[in-house]
Design an enzyme around this catalytic site. Structure first.
Site, PDB file in Angstrom:
ATOM      1  NE  ARG A  71      -4.306  -6.336   8.193  1.00 38.32           N
ATOM      2  CZ  ARG A  71      -3.166  -5.649   8.186  1.00 38.32           C
ATOM      3  NH1 ARG A  71      -3.103  -4.480   8.804  1.00 38.32           N
ATOM      4  NH2 ARG A  71      -2.104  -6.130   7.581  1.00 38.32           N
ATOM      5  CE  LYS A 105      -4.468  -0.409   7.538  1.00 37.02           C
ATOM      6  NZ  LYS A 105      -3.201   0.345   7.421  1.00 37.02           N
ATOM      7  CG  ASP A 114      -0.613  -1.791  10.612  1.00 30.72           C
ATOM      8  OD1 ASP A 114      -1.673  -1.953   9.972  1.00 30.72           O
ATOM      9  OD2 ASP A 114       0.399  -1.267  10.107  1.00 30.72           O
ATOM     10  NE  ARG A 158      -4.536  -2.160   0.834  1.00 31.61           N
ATOM     11  CZ  ARG A 158      -3.390  -2.203   1.505  1.00 31.61           C
ATOM     12  NH1 ARG A 158      -2.409  -3.002   1.101  1.00 31.61           N
ATOM     13  NH2 ARG A 158      -3.213  -1.450   2.578  1.00 31.61           N
ATOM     14  CB  THR A 212      -5.479   4.611   3.798  1.00 34.08           C
ATOM     15  OG1 THR A 212      -4.052   4.594   3.878  1.00 34.08           O
ATOM     16  CG2 THR A 212      -5.887   5.220   2.475  1.00 34.08           C
ATOM     17  CB  SER A 213      -2.891   8.145   7.397  1.00 31.72           C
ATOM     18  OG  SER A 213      -1.968   7.090   7.625  1.00 31.72           O
ATOM     19  N   GLY A 273       0.810  -1.215   0.000  1.00 24.59           N
ATOM     20  CA  GLY A 273       0.000   0.000   0.000  1.00 24.59           C
ATOM     21  C   GLY A 273       0.840   1.259   0.000  1.00 24.59           C
ATOM     22  CB  SER A 291      -3.303   5.642  10.689  1.00 26.08           C
ATOM     23  OG  SER A 291      -4.067   4.465  10.674  1.00 26.08           O
TER      24      SER A 291
END
Length: 426
Positions: free
Chosen positions: A345, A341, A314, A124, A170-171, A96, A198
């Site tokens: 997850r 992810k 994570d 993603r 997502t960052s 990623g 994040s």
């Protein structure tokens, strides 16, 4: 290996271990070193699938890279923000960081750059980053669904200016824009819309940029200003051990009531996942920190916890893997973004815990895990390195755990099981 059976020691773990360099820092350092003018040497760099996909992409863009895996060293000959190659086919696997960072980087170029990855990478989210680039005048040609790989970027420089960016999934897209912003045509202001997930990874990005000579002005949590015209300076840079990957070894001490010392990693780390030590402390562990190590000593039995893990997401799998052994429930909240992810997850952790006979409640942004007796079973890993590494820790306390596809750890920690088994044997 198709599977690996985890041995269950009949005593507490007692070991001192070394962890390879951080994936997150390695890939950020690769990008800023490639944009600097001149040679940088990255010491204690991670050699894994993710970092090697990244390095190969840089090579394909005309940035000379020298890899020395024996000494965990990478030399990057940066081109001062120029991208020598005007046409390249770039494959990022399931990385990623490589996907987002390289996508942003090639917008600085003057050429045609196609990016693709494995099937899961095609699922993603990339769309918010690509919309920013398109708004700034970059042309993107999608071969399939808009906002997803594969696509071709026609680079013609990055405009900068005032940018609005959602960062609730997502960052990494924000980090990508921050790192290329010094080379924009105008000063850049990035306004994050909604909740930034994040955040610790964004702070890592800003700290690394500063280490290479570029300052980011941050106003509150959601506004970032980067003056144009700044340039990264080449340097020798030592990368910290990976705090995310250290979590499994610390968890081994926690779950067995043992002692594990990780060398060269302390709470001064720039990695948000060092907060795992606080989680373990709340669950009853003792933490000892030296100048160049951190040691965890586990209790007779772990205590339950109710925790927001947004800033260390994570580690959801790590906590999930040891939660059944606590004296009271473990509740994990505010991590909906981990559904996007390497695998979905939350669902994966719930499924595998239930396979082990654990009582679990799933909700939109997390899960609740009850103290449970483990039923031996093989663990599906979903091509996700963190599923394999986390559930290996479960096997230290509960006999009969078998990890399927253990080689998936090559993504970030190729010799994980070698080091894990050595820890048990100590």
């Amino acid at each position: 290996m198709d599977t690996i059976a985890i041995p269950t020691p009949n005593r507490p773990i007692n070991a001192t271990v070394e962890i390879p360099g951080s994936k997150s820092i390695t890939n950020r350092a690769l990008l800023v070193a490639a944009l600097a003018q001149g040679d940088s040497i990255l010491e204690n760099a991670l050699f894994s699938d993710d970092s090697q996909y990244f390095a190969k992409c840089l090579e394909n863009l005309g940035i000379p890279i020298t890899l020395n895996s024996h000494h965990a060293q990478i030399q990057v000959s940066g081109k001062g923000g120029e991208i020598p190659t005007q046409q390249a086919d770039l494959f990022v696997g399931l990385a990623g960081t490589a996907a987002r960072f390289i996508t942003a980087m090639v917008a600085l170029g003057n050429g045609e750059y196609r990016l693709d990855g494995v099937p899961r990478m095609r699922e993603r989210p990339m769309g918010d980053l690509l919309k920013v680039l398109q708004t700034g005048g970059t042309t993107v040609n999608f071969e399939g669904n808009p906002g997803f790989m594969p696509y071709t970027i026609y680079g013609q420089g990055f405009a900068g200016g005032h940018i609005r960016l959602p960062a609730n999934q997502t960052s990494q897209q924000l980090s990508a824009l921050l790192m290329i912003a010094p080379y924009a045509q105008a000063d850049t202001t990035i306004e994050v819309e909604g909740t930034l997930v994040s955040q610790s990874y964004v702070q890592m990005t800003c700290r690394l940029m500063a280490d290479f000579g570029v300052e980011v002005n941050q106003n509150g949590e959601n506004l970032f200003q980067i003056p144009a015209g700044q340039r990264y300076q080449p340097r020798n840079y030592t990368i910290e051990p990976d705090a995310s990957n250290a979590s499994y070894f610390f968890a081994a001490a926690a779950v067995t009531g043992g002692r594990v010392r990780v060398k060269y990693l302390t709470k001064k780390s720039c990695q948000g996942d060092i907060l795992w030590l606080n989680v373990l402390e709340q669950m009853g562990c003792q933490i000892e920190e030296g100048d160049d190590y951190t040691e965890v000593r586990g209790p007779k039995q772990l205590q339950g916890i109710d925790i927001d893990m947004n800033d260390m997401s994570d580690l959801v799998q790590t906590l999930g893997a040891i939660a059944p052994f606590a004296t009271s429930p473990v509740t994990i909240r505010n991590v909906e973004h981990i559904r996007y992810k390497e695998t979905e997850r939350i669902r994966a952790v719930v499924t595998e815990l239930q396979r082990l006979g654990v009582t679990v409640e799933e909700f939109a942004d997390g899960l609740k895990i009850e103290p449970s007796v483990i039923t031996p079973a093989p663990i599906e890993t979903y091509h996700d390195h963190r599923m394999a590494m986390a559930f290996a820790v479960t096997g230290l306390k509960a006999p009969g755990i078998i990890i399927k596809d253990p080689n998936c750890t090559a993504k970030t920690f190729p010799d994980y099981f070698t080091r894990f088994l050595q820890m048990i044997e100590n």
